[in-house]
Design a protein around this motif. Structure first.
Motif, PDB file in Angstrom:
ATOM      1  N   SER A  11      71.502  -0.995   9.247  1.00 38.48           N
ATOM      2  CA  SER A  11      72.365   0.021   8.652  1.00 38.48           C
ATOM      3  C   SER A  11      71.573   1.258   8.232  1.00 38.48           C
ATOM      4  CB  SER A  11      73.119  -0.556   7.457  1.00 38.48           C
ATOM      5  OG  SER A  11      72.197  -0.937   6.446  1.00 38.48           O
ATOM      6  N   MET A  12      70.278   1.112   8.014  1.00 31.05           N
ATOM      7  CA  MET A  12      69.452   2.248   7.614  1.00 31.05           C
ATOM      8  C   MET A  12      68.715   2.885   8.790  1.00 31.05           C
ATOM      9  SD  MET A  12      67.844   0.973   4.015  1.00 31.05           S
ATOM     10  CE  MET A  12      67.454  -0.715   4.437  1.00 31.05           C
ATOM     11  N   MET A  13      68.966   2.410   9.993  1.00 37.92           N
ATOM     12  CA  MET A  13      68.254   2.916  11.169  1.00 37.92           C
ATOM     13  C   MET A  13      69.039   4.002  11.877  1.00 37.92           C
ATOM     14  SD  MET A  13      66.756  -0.371  13.067  1.00 37.92           S
ATOM     15  CE  MET A  13      65.668  -1.509  12.294  1.00 37.92           C
ATOM     16  N   LEU A  14      68.301   4.848  12.549  1.00 44.46           N
ATOM     17  CA  LEU A  14      68.908   5.857  13.407  1.00 44.46           C
ATOM     18  C   LEU A  14      69.439   5.175  14.672  1.00 44.46           C
ATOM     19  CD1 LEU A  14      66.197   8.643  13.138  1.00 44.46           C
ATOM     20  CD2 LEU A  14      68.450   8.627  12.063  1.00 44.46           C
ATOM     21  N   PRO A  15      70.434   5.763  15.317  1.00 47.15           N
ATOM     22  CA  PRO A  15      70.964   5.171  16.552  1.00 47.15           C
ATOM     23  C   PRO A  15      69.891   4.976  17.630  1.00 47.15           C
ATOM     24  CG  PRO A  15      72.411   6.917  15.796  1.00 47.15           C
ATOM     25  CD  PRO A  15      71.204   6.935  14.906  1.00 47.15           C
ATOM     26  N   GLU A  16      68.914   5.888  17.673  1.00 47.68           N
ATOM     27  CA  GLU A  16      67.838   5.759  18.661  1.00 47.68           C
ATOM     28  C   GLU A  16      67.010   4.508  18.401  1.00 47.68           C
ATOM     29  OE1 GLU A  16      68.014   8.643  16.682  1.00 47.68           O
ATOM     30  OE2 GLU A  16      69.135   9.836  18.124  1.00 47.68           O
ATOM     31  N   HIS A  17      66.786   4.207  17.132  1.00 48.78           N
ATOM     32  CA  HIS A  17      66.011   3.016  16.773  1.00 48.78           C
ATOM     33  C   HIS A  17      66.786   1.742  17.117  1.00 48.78           C
ATOM     34  CE1 HIS A  17      63.852   5.736  13.695  1.00 48.78           C
ATOM     35  NE2 HIS A  17      63.184   5.713  14.821  1.00 48.78           N
ATOM     36  N   LYS A  18      68.103   1.771  16.877  1.00 50.77           N
ATOM     37  CA  LYS A  18      68.930   0.612  17.224  1.00 50.77           C
ATOM     38  C   LYS A  18      68.872   0.351  18.725  1.00 50.77           C
ATOM     39  CE  LYS A  18      72.295   1.022  13.488  1.00 50.77           C
ATOM     40  NZ  LYS A  18      73.710   1.232  13.149  1.00 50.77           N
ATOM     41  N   LYS A  19      68.921   1.435  19.513  1.00 47.62           N
ATOM     42  CA  LYS A  19      68.853   1.287  20.972  1.00 47.62           C
ATOM     43  C   LYS A  19      67.503   0.738  21.394  1.00 47.62           C
ATOM     44  CE  LYS A  19      69.578   3.454  25.412  1.00 47.62           C
ATOM     45  NZ  LYS A  19      69.190   2.226  26.029  1.00 47.62           N
ATOM     46  N   MET A  20      66.437   1.229  20.772  1.00 55.51           N
ATOM     47  CA  MET A  20      65.102   0.732  21.101  1.00 55.51           C
ATOM     48  C   MET A  20      64.984  -0.749  20.783  1.00 55.51           C
ATOM     49  SD  MET A  20      62.677   4.005  20.009  1.00 55.51           S
ATOM     50  CE  MET A  20      61.466   2.935  19.335  1.00 55.51           C
ATOM     51  N   LEU A  21      65.544  -1.175  19.640  1.00 62.37           N
ATOM     52  CA  LEU A  21      65.528  -2.595  19.285  1.00 62.37           C
ATOM     53  C   LEU A  21      66.333  -3.421  20.283  1.00 62.37           C
ATOM     54  CD1 LEU A  21      65.834  -3.002  15.414  1.00 62.37           C
ATOM     55  CD2 LEU A  21      64.059  -3.876  16.918  1.00 62.37           C
ATOM     56  N   ALA A  22      67.496  -2.929  20.673  1.00 65.34           N
ATOM     57  CA  ALA A  22      68.329  -3.640  21.652  1.00 65.34           C
ATOM     58  C   ALA A  22      67.595  -3.766  22.988  1.00 65.34           C
ATOM     59  CB  ALA A  22      69.655  -2.925  21.836  1.00 65.34           C
ATOM     60  N   ASP A  23      66.916  -2.690  23.402  1.00 65.82           N
ATOM     61  CA  ASP A  23      66.144  -2.721  24.647  1.00 65.82           C
ATOM     62  C   ASP A  23      64.992  -3.715  24.551  1.00 65.82           C
ATOM     63  OD1 ASP A  23      67.817  -0.822  25.682  1.00 65.82           O
ATOM     64  OD2 ASP A  23      66.411   0.861  25.406  1.00 65.82           O
ATOM     65  N   LEU A  24      64.349  -3.765  23.394  1.00 66.39           N
ATOM     66  CA  LEU A  24      63.244  -4.699  23.187  1.00 66.39           C
ATOM     67  C   LEU A  24      63.731  -6.145  23.276  1.00 66.39           C
ATOM     68  CD1 LEU A  24      60.262  -5.178  22.400  1.00 66.39           C
ATOM     69  CD2 LEU A  24      61.017  -5.165  20.030  1.00 66.39           C
ATOM     70  N   TYR A  25      64.865  -6.444  22.641  1.00 69.64           N
ATOM     71  CA  TYR A  25      65.418  -7.793  22.706  1.00 69.64           C
ATOM     72  C   TYR A  25      65.814  -8.153  24.133  1.00 69.64           C
ATOM     73  CZ  TYR A  25      65.633  -7.852  17.605  1.00 69.64           C
ATOM     74  OH  TYR A  25      65.317  -7.816  16.271  1.00 69.64           O
ATOM     75  N   GLU A  26      66.360  -7.192  24.866  1.00 72.17           N
ATOM     76  CA  GLU A  26      66.761  -7.434  26.256  1.00 72.17           C
ATOM     77  C   GLU A  26      65.536  -7.678  27.126  1.00 72.17           C
ATOM     78  OE1 GLU A  26      69.322  -8.223  29.207  1.00 72.17           O
ATOM     79  OE2 GLU A  26      69.896  -7.790  27.146  1.00 72.17           O
ATOM     80  N   GLU A  27      64.471  -6.929  26.867  1.00 71.80           N
ATOM     81  CA  GLU A  27      63.235  -7.072  27.626  1.00 71.80           C
ATOM     82  C   GLU A  27      62.617  -8.448  27.429  1.00 71.80           C
ATOM     83  OE1 GLU A  27      59.545  -4.519  27.229  1.00 71.80           O
ATOM     84  OE2 GLU A  27      61.078  -3.068  27.831  1.00 71.80           O
ATOM     85  N   GLN A  28      62.764  -9.000  26.237  1.00 72.66           N
ATOM     86  CA  GLN A  28      62.195 -10.309  25.945  1.00 72.66           C
ATOM     87  C   GLN A  28      62.883 -11.420  26.722  1.00 72.66           C
ATOM     88  OE1 GLN A  28      62.416 -10.533  21.684  1.00 72.66           O
ATOM     89  NE2 GLN A  28      60.478  -9.461  21.410  1.00 72.66           N
ATOM     90  N   LYS A  29      64.089 -11.158  27.222  1.00 70.79           N
ATOM     91  CA  LYS A  29      64.799 -12.147  28.023  1.00 70.79           C
ATOM     92  C   LYS A  29      64.267 -12.206  29.453  1.00 70.79           C
ATOM     93  CE  LYS A  29      69.153 -11.514  25.576  1.00 70.79           C
ATOM     94  NZ  LYS A  29      70.552 -11.065  25.720  1.00 70.79           N
ATOM     95  N   HIS A  30      63.522 -11.197  29.875  1.00 73.22           N
ATOM     96  CA  HIS A  30      63.026 -11.132  31.245  1.00 73.22           C
ATOM     97  C   HIS A  30      61.856 -12.087  31.438  1.00 73.22           C
ATOM     98  CE1 HIS A  30      64.717  -6.784  31.661  1.00 73.22           C
ATOM     99  NE2 HIS A  30      65.640  -7.675  31.448  1.00 73.22           N
ATOM    100  N   PHE A  31      61.779 -12.639  32.627  1.00 66.71           N
ATOM    101  CA  PHE A  31      60.720 -13.572  32.973  1.00 66.71           C
ATOM    102  C   PHE A  31      59.915 -12.997  34.127  1.00 66.71           C
ATOM    103  CE2 PHE A  31      64.244 -16.124  31.317  1.00 66.71           C
ATOM    104  CZ  PHE A  31      63.592 -16.840  30.326  1.00 66.71           C
ATOM    105  N   THR A  32      58.695 -13.462  34.251  1.00 67.49           N
ATOM    106  CA  THR A  32      57.889 -13.071  35.399  1.00 67.49           C
ATOM    107  C   THR A  32      57.958 -14.185  36.437  1.00 67.49           C
ATOM    108  OG1 THR A  32      55.901 -14.019  34.401  1.00 67.49           O
ATOM    109  CG2 THR A  32      56.293 -11.674  34.038  1.00 67.49           C
ATOM    110  N   LYS A  33      57.848 -13.806  37.679  1.00 62.88           N
ATOM    111  CA  LYS A  33      57.939 -14.771  38.770  1.00 62.88           C
ATOM    112  C   LYS A  33      56.644 -15.572  38.843  1.00 62.88           C
ATOM    113  CE  LYS A  33      58.562 -15.115  43.702  1.00 62.88           C
ATOM    114  NZ  LYS A  33      58.593 -14.377  44.956  1.00 62.88           N
ATOM    115  N   PRO A  34      56.751 -16.902  38.866  1.00 58.80           N
ATOM    116  CA  PRO A  34      55.536 -17.709  38.980  1.00 58.80           C
ATOM    117  C   PRO A  34      54.970 -17.638  40.399  1.00 58.80           C
ATOM    118  CG  PRO A  34      57.468 -19.120  38.957  1.00 58.80           C
ATOM    119  CD  PRO A  34      57.942 -17.722  38.703  1.00 58.80           C
TER     120      PRO A  34
END
Length: 108
Positions: A11-34
């Motif tokens: 609630s205290m974050m700027l919209p840009e920061h919220k988007k960056m956090l959402a992108d970071l969480y989405e990135e953590q779902k990605h896997f690398t190919k073995p």
């Protein structure tokens, strides 16, 4: 006291920061190919050929778009020219899985 993690601070974050956090969480779902070694590739090749010859059901796990997917069905064809395995699932839909994307194959 229950900690709500990052939720209480959004609630205290700027919209840009919220988007960056959402992108970071989405990135953590990605896997690398073995990387598969030669022995594993040979094993997968043997399983596909046995499944094709005996019309056995298989579960093919493959890597695409930084995630793992699975398809269950029968091996319809091994297209060595285009390096694709064609799988027909229970609903008669055809799935084309490139050789290089296959991570694992199990006989069901």
């Amino acid at each position: 006291m229950r900690d709500r993690g990052s939720i209480k601070w959004t609630s205290m974050m700027l919209p840009e920061h919220k988007k960056m956090l959402a992108d970071l969480y989405e990135e953590q779902k990605h896997f690398t190919k073995p990387t598969l070694d030669e022995q594993k590739l040979e094993e997968l090749n043997d399983i596909v050929r046995v499944a094709l010859g005996h019309t056995l059901d298989v579960k093919v796990t493959f890597y695409r778009h930084q995630a793992f997917y699975s398809v269950k069905g029968q091996v319809a064809k091994i297209d060595e020219l285009h390096k694709i395995v064609r799988i027909i699932d229970d609903s008669s839909a055809e799935h084309r899985v490139p050789f290089e994307d296959i991570v694992n194959i199990e006989i069901d």
